[in-house]
Scaffold this motif. Structure first.
Motif, PDB file in Angstrom:
ATOM      1  N   GLU A 157       0.824  -1.231   0.238  1.00 27.03           N
ATOM      2  CA  GLU A 157      -0.008  -0.202  -0.255  1.00 27.03           C
ATOM      3  C   GLU A 157       0.717   1.314  -0.314  1.00 27.03           C
ATOM      4  N   VAL A 158       0.532   2.362  -0.643  1.00 23.71           N
ATOM      5  CA  VAL A 158       1.253   2.987  -1.319  1.00 23.71           C
ATOM      6  C   VAL A 158       0.787   4.739  -0.701  1.00 23.71           C
ATOM      7  N   SER A 159       0.829   5.508   0.443  1.00 26.18           N
ATOM      8  CA  SER A 159       0.203   6.340   0.770  1.00 26.18           C
ATOM      9  C   SER A 159       0.485   7.873   0.245  1.00 26.18           C
ATOM     10  N   THR A 160      -0.337   8.112  -0.989  1.00 22.22           N
ATOM     11  CA  THR A 160      -0.359   9.407  -1.776  1.00 22.22           C
ATOM     12  C   THR A 160      -0.762  10.913  -1.840  1.00 22.22           C
ATOM     13  N   THR A 161      -0.717  11.929  -0.953  1.00 22.74           N
ATOM     14  CA  THR A 161      -0.962  13.352  -0.698  1.00 22.74           C
ATOM     15  C   THR A 161      -1.600  13.735  -1.933  1.00 22.74           C
ATOM     16  N   ILE A 162      -2.436  14.015  -2.024  1.00 23.17           N
ATOM     17  CA  ILE A 162      -3.358  14.868  -3.478  1.00 23.17           C
ATOM     18  C   ILE A 162      -3.608  16.541  -2.493  1.00 23.17           C
ATOM     19  N   ARG A 163      -3.867  17.529  -3.421  1.00 24.41           N
ATOM     20  CA  ARG A 163      -3.908  18.381  -2.947  1.00 24.41           C
ATOM     21  C   ARG A 163      -5.030  19.257  -3.832  1.00 24.41           C
ATOM     22  N   LEU A 164      -5.705  19.802  -2.869  1.00 26.10           N
ATOM     23  CA  LEU A 164      -6.706  20.351  -4.627  1.00 26.10           C
ATOM     24  C   LEU A 164      -6.291  21.509  -5.192  1.00 26.10           C
ATOM     25  N   LEU A 165      -5.332  22.599  -3.821  1.00 23.63           N
ATOM     26  CA  LEU A 165      -5.015  23.794  -5.062  1.00 23.63           C
ATOM     27  C   LEU A 165      -3.381  23.167  -4.852  1.00 23.63           C
ATOM     28  N   PRO A 166      -2.763  22.500  -5.747  1.00 20.46           N
ATOM     29  CA  PRO A 166      -1.451  22.094  -4.973  1.00 20.46           C
ATOM     30  C   PRO A 166       0.021  23.419  -5.256  1.00 20.46           C
ATOM     31  N   GLU A 167      -0.375  24.575  -5.664  1.00 24.59           N
ATOM     32  CA  GLU A 167      -0.357  25.726  -5.510  1.00 24.59           C
ATOM     33  C   GLU A 167       1.354  26.279  -4.224  1.00 24.59           C
ATOM     34  N   PHE A 168      -0.408  25.380  -3.400  1.00 26.85           N
ATOM     35  CA  PHE A 168      -0.652  25.739  -1.509  1.00 26.85           C
ATOM     36  C   PHE A 168      -0.045  24.555  -1.376  1.00 26.85           C
ATOM     37  N   LYS A 169       1.037  23.789  -1.045  1.00 26.60           N
ATOM     38  CA  LYS A 169       1.617  23.144  -0.767  1.00 26.60           C
ATOM     39  C   LYS A 169       1.507  22.599   1.164  1.00 26.60           C
TER      40      LYS A 169
ATOM     41  N   ALA B 225      -2.498  28.199  13.657  1.00 30.33           N
ATOM     42  CA  ALA B 225      -1.002  28.560  13.446  1.00 30.33           C
ATOM     43  C   ALA B 225      -1.158  29.671  12.552  1.00 30.33           C
ATOM     44  N   ALA B 226      -1.574  30.071  11.414  1.00 33.82           N
ATOM     45  CA  ALA B 226      -0.891  30.806  10.804  1.00 33.82           C
ATOM     46  C   ALA B 226      -2.596  30.851   9.702  1.00 33.82           C
ATOM     47  N   ILE B 227      -2.852  32.452   9.357  1.00 29.10           N
ATOM     48  CA  ILE B 227      -4.022  32.242   8.628  1.00 29.10           C
ATOM     49  C   ILE B 227      -4.310  33.604   7.828  1.00 29.10           C
ATOM     50  N   TYR B 228      -4.412  34.002   5.946  1.00 38.20           N
ATOM     51  CA  TYR B 228      -3.632  34.887   5.685  1.00 38.20           C
ATOM     52  C   TYR B 228      -4.541  34.748   3.941  1.00 38.20           C
ATOM     53  N   ALA B 229      -5.003  35.449   3.518  1.00 37.80           N
ATOM     54  CA  ALA B 229      -5.655  36.178   2.918  1.00 37.80           C
ATOM     55  C   ALA B 229      -5.351  35.460   0.985  1.00 37.80           C
ATOM     56  N   VAL B 230      -5.842  35.011   0.601  1.00 34.91           N
ATOM     57  CA  VAL B 230      -4.362  34.590  -0.582  1.00 34.91           C
ATOM     58  C   VAL B 230      -5.005  35.431  -2.391  1.00 34.91           C
ATOM     59  N   ASP B 231      -4.109  35.649  -2.942  1.00 38.44           N
ATOM     60  CA  ASP B 231      -4.063  36.938  -3.837  1.00 38.44           C
ATOM     61  C   ASP B 231      -4.670  35.221  -5.158  1.00 38.44           C
ATOM     62  N   THR B 232      -6.207  35.624  -5.604  1.00 39.58           N
ATOM     63  CA  THR B 232      -6.823  34.878  -6.608  1.00 39.58           C
ATOM     64  C   THR B 232      -6.394  35.030  -7.964  1.00 39.58           C
ATOM     65  N   ASN B 233      -5.348  35.855  -7.747  1.00 43.20           N
ATOM     66  CA  ASN B 233      -4.930  36.374  -9.285  1.00 43.20           C
ATOM     67  C   ASN B 233      -3.328  35.286  -9.541  1.00 43.20           C
ATOM     68  N   LYS B 234      -2.931  34.437  -8.474  1.00 46.79           N
ATOM     69  CA  LYS B 234      -1.837  33.773  -8.532  1.00 46.79           C
ATOM     70  C   LYS B 234      -2.224  32.559  -8.059  1.00 46.79           C
ATOM     71  N   ILE B 235      -3.880  32.226  -8.126  1.00 47.94           N
ATOM     72  CA  ILE B 235      -4.231  30.619  -7.572  1.00 47.94           C
ATOM     73  C   ILE B 235      -3.588  29.925  -9.598  1.00 47.94           C
ATOM     74  N   LYS B 236      -3.184  28.819 -10.334  1.00 44.77           N
ATOM     75  CA  LYS B 236      -2.957  28.378 -11.211  1.00 44.77           C
ATOM     76  C   LYS B 236      -4.934  27.345 -11.486  1.00 44.77           C
ATOM     77  N   SER B 237      -4.845  26.527 -10.505  1.00 45.38           N
ATOM     78  CA  SER B 237      -5.852  25.558 -10.899  1.00 45.38           C
ATOM     79  C   SER B 237      -7.361  26.335 -10.171  1.00 45.38           C
ATOM     80  N   LYS B 238      -7.701  27.664 -10.769  1.00 47.06           N
ATOM     81  CA  LYS B 238      -8.752  27.858 -10.211  1.00 47.06           C
ATOM     82  C   LYS B 238      -9.961  27.129 -10.400  1.00 47.06           C
ATOM     83  N   ASN B 239     -10.475  25.977 -11.701  1.00 49.33           N
ATOM     84  CA  ASN B 239     -10.851  25.199 -11.575  1.00 49.33           C
ATOM     85  C   ASN B 239     -11.211  24.206 -10.865  1.00 49.33           C
ATOM     86  N   ASN B 240     -10.564  23.744  -9.719  1.00 54.03           N
ATOM     87  CA  ASN B 240     -10.095  23.104  -8.616  1.00 54.03           C
ATOM     88  C   ASN B 240     -11.483  23.360  -7.100  1.00 54.03           C
TER      89      ASN B 240
END
Length: 162
Positions: A101-113, A144-159
């Motif tokens: 069994e191989v465990s893999t982490t998948i992210r909804l927005l991969p640019e924010f790991k 630990a942290a909370i901040y606003a995300v610049d929506t123009n920098k999101i590459k995977s907006k379709n997600n």
């Protein structure tokens, strides 16, 4: 005859506000604490968000609240999910049926790991004090942290379309 053209940039307008949240809390605990700090009532949505990648398909939990007075949709979305895939050993001998069994982490927005959750506030045309929301959520001890995300920098907006 008149020629009519559609400008596709009109449909690219982003009408949501996105907060990135770093925490070790489970999704239901985070939703509970957010409900305590803000005048909203996030509840578990039956419609999870599904994403297909080359590693496999993952489902991300979603908590939803619709504010009828302000016509705002609030979504608490999980960014990380672990999928376990069963693979056979390529170097197995003829009589062995070894699988691993191989465990893999998948992210909804991969640019924010490093982000654990996103708080997405839709239709934020009304003047809202987002810094006040951010300050209230910062009082939750396990965040630990909370901040606003610049929506123009999101590459995977379709997600984020659901």
């Amino acid at each position: 005859m008149a020629i009519h053209r559609l400008d596709l940039d009109e449909f690219d307008e982003i009408d949501y506000y996105l907060l990135a949240i770093h925490t070790s809390l489970e999704d239901y605990r985070l939703a509970y604490f957010i409900n305590q700090k803000l005048p909203i009532n996030l509840s578990k949505s039956k419609n999870e968000i599904h994403a297909q990648t080359k590693e496999g398909e993952a489902s991300f939990s979603r908590f939803y609240y619709y504010d009828t007075e302000k016509a705002l949709s609030w979504n608490l979305i999980q960014n990380k999910n672990e999928i376990i895939s069963v693979s056979t050993n390529d170097f197995q001998n003829l009589f062995s049926n070894e699988t691993s069994e191989v465990s893999t982490t998948i992210r909804l927005l991969p640019e924010f790991k490093k982000v654990d959750f996103f708080l997405k506030i839709d239709n934020s045309d009304e003047a809202m004090n987002f810094s006040e929301i951010q300050q209230k959520l910062n009082t939750i001890e396990s965040i630990a942290a909370i901040y606003a995300v610049d929506t123009n920098k999101i590459k995977s907006k379709n997600n984020l379309i659901f």
